[in-house]
Design a protein around this motif. Structure first.
Motif, short mmCIF file in Angstrom:
data_model
loop_
_atom_site.label_atom_id
_atom_site.label_comp_id
_atom_site.label_asym_id
_atom_site.label_seq_id
_atom_site.Cartn_x
_atom_site.Cartn_y
_atom_site.Cartn_z
N LEU A 79 0.89 -1.11 -0.15
CA LEU A 79 0.09 0.04 -0.07
C LEU A 79 1.02 1.34 -0.27
CD1 LEU A 79 -2.78 1.58 0.31
CD2 LEU A 79 -2.36 1.28 2.69
N CYS A 80 0.87 2.23 -1.08
CA CYS A 80 1.65 3.21 -1.12
C CYS A 80 0.81 4.29 -0.36
CB CYS A 80 1.86 3.62 -2.63
SG CYS A 80 2.63 2.37 -3.61
N SER A 101 5.32 5.65 6.42
CA SER A 101 5.96 4.47 5.78
C SER A 101 4.75 3.64 4.85
CB SER A 101 6.60 3.48 6.89
OG SER A 101 7.65 4.18 7.39
N ASP A 102 5.25 3.09 3.96
CA ASP A 102 4.17 2.08 3.31
C ASP A 102 3.97 1.02 4.05
OD1 ASP A 102 4.31 3.99 1.04
OD2 ASP A 102 5.37 2.57 -0.33
N LEU A 103 2.89 0.53 3.59
CA LEU A 103 2.40 -1.08 4.09
C LEU A 103 2.84 -1.99 3.59
CD1 LEU A 103 -0.77 -0.25 6.11
CD2 LEU A 103 1.54 -0.35 7.18
N LEU A 104 3.31 -3.25 3.77
CA LEU A 104 3.28 -4.60 3.27
C LEU A 104 2.49 -5.67 3.59
CD1 LEU A 104 7.20 -4.59 2.51
CD2 LEU A 104 5.50 -3.90 1.08
N ALA A 105 1.72 -6.15 2.75
CA ALA A 105 0.80 -7.31 3.21
C ALA A 105 1.66 -8.56 2.63
CB ALA A 105 -0.28 -7.21 2.65
N GLY A 132 -7.57 2.29 10.14
CA GLY A 132 -7.83 0.90 9.77
C GLY A 132 -8.46 0.58 8.42
N PRO A 133 -9.46 1.42 8.00
CA PRO A 133 -10.10 1.08 6.47
C PRO A 133 -9.00 0.61 5.69
CG PRO A 133 -11.42 2.63 7.91
CD PRO A 133 -9.96 2.49 8.64
N SER A 134 -7.86 1.62 5.87
CA SER A 134 -6.89 1.30 4.81
C SER A 134 -6.01 0.20 5.10
CB SER A 134 -5.86 2.71 4.74
OG SER A 134 -6.50 3.72 4.37
N MET A 135 -5.99 -0.32 6.10
CA MET A 135 -5.14 -1.59 6.36
C MET A 135 -6.23 -2.74 6.13
SD MET A 135 -2.91 -1.24 9.95
CE MET A 135 -3.74 -0.17 10.78
N PHE A 136 -7.42 -2.62 6.05
CA PHE A 136 -8.41 -3.65 5.65
C PHE A 136 -8.50 -3.59 4.12
CE2 PHE A 136 -12.56 -4.53 3.82
CZ PHE A 136 -12.72 -5.87 4.24
N ALA A 137 -8.44 -2.61 3.50
CA ALA A 137 -8.31 -2.41 2.11
C ALA A 137 -7.08 -3.28 1.52
CB ALA A 137 -8.48 -0.93 1.57
N LEU A 138 -5.79 -3.32 2.13
CA LEU A 138 -4.90 -3.72 1.66
C LEU A 138 -4.94 -5.23 1.97
CD1 LEU A 138 -1.84 -3.84 0.81
CD2 LEU A 138 -1.07 -3.39 3.12
N ALA A 139 -5.41 -5.75 2.95
CA ALA A 139 -5.65 -7.15 3.34
C ALA A 139 -6.57 -7.65 2.26
CB ALA A 139 -6.22 -7.34 4.79
#
Length: 142
Positions: free
Chosen positions: A39-40, A96-100, A54-61
């Motif tokens: 997620l950029c 920081s970006d997130l990596l899933a 939280g919604p952004s992390m949900f979207a990445l998952a």
């Protein structure tokens, strides 16, 4: 059955069916039963205090599980989320970006089950964990 789409084909298909998030979710690596998605992180993903929402992390998952499922079944845009359990474990790193990392646990005729672990780039400990189940459209060969 193996992969039905490689990383480039998958990224192109995702851009076609979800142009509204083009450039936000990137396929970093793809294997037969695992995908790494990024997620950029942009300002729109942040909540007050500067942390990723939280919604952004949900979207990445969700995007990682969708992409992993499509990589195995091919271009089936109508595969849909039917179940999700998500644990938010710690605050993501600011800026920081997130990596899933999404692992395909089971791929059947009608359901795909994935486990997703999310990290902030530069942080060793995970920030979130999710379990996703996808419904696969009928009329596909196994």
């Amino acid at each position: 059955m193996g992969l039905q789409m490689d990383a480039a084909e998958l990224a192109k298909f995702l851009d076609q069916v979800f142009p509204q998030v083009r450039g936000e979710f990137l396929v970093e690596a793809l294997e037969e039963e695992k995908i790494l998605m990024r997620l950029c992180v942009q300002d729109k993903h942040l909540r007050p205090g500067g942390t990723v929402s939280g919604p952004s992390m949900f979207a990445l998952a969700d995007c990682a599980a969708y992409a992993m499922t499509l990589a195995r079944i091919g271009e089936q845009a109508l595969a849909v989320t039917t179940g999700c359990s998500m644990d938010f474990m710690r605050k993501p790193a600011a800026g920081s970006d997130l990596l899933a990392t999404c692992s395909l646990l089971k791929l059947g005729r009608t359901l795909a089950v994935c486990d997703i672990l999310i990290h902030s780039v530069g942080m060793q400990a995970p920030v979130a964990r999710a379990s996703m189940t996808y419904s696969i459209p009928p009329n596909r060969s196994v």
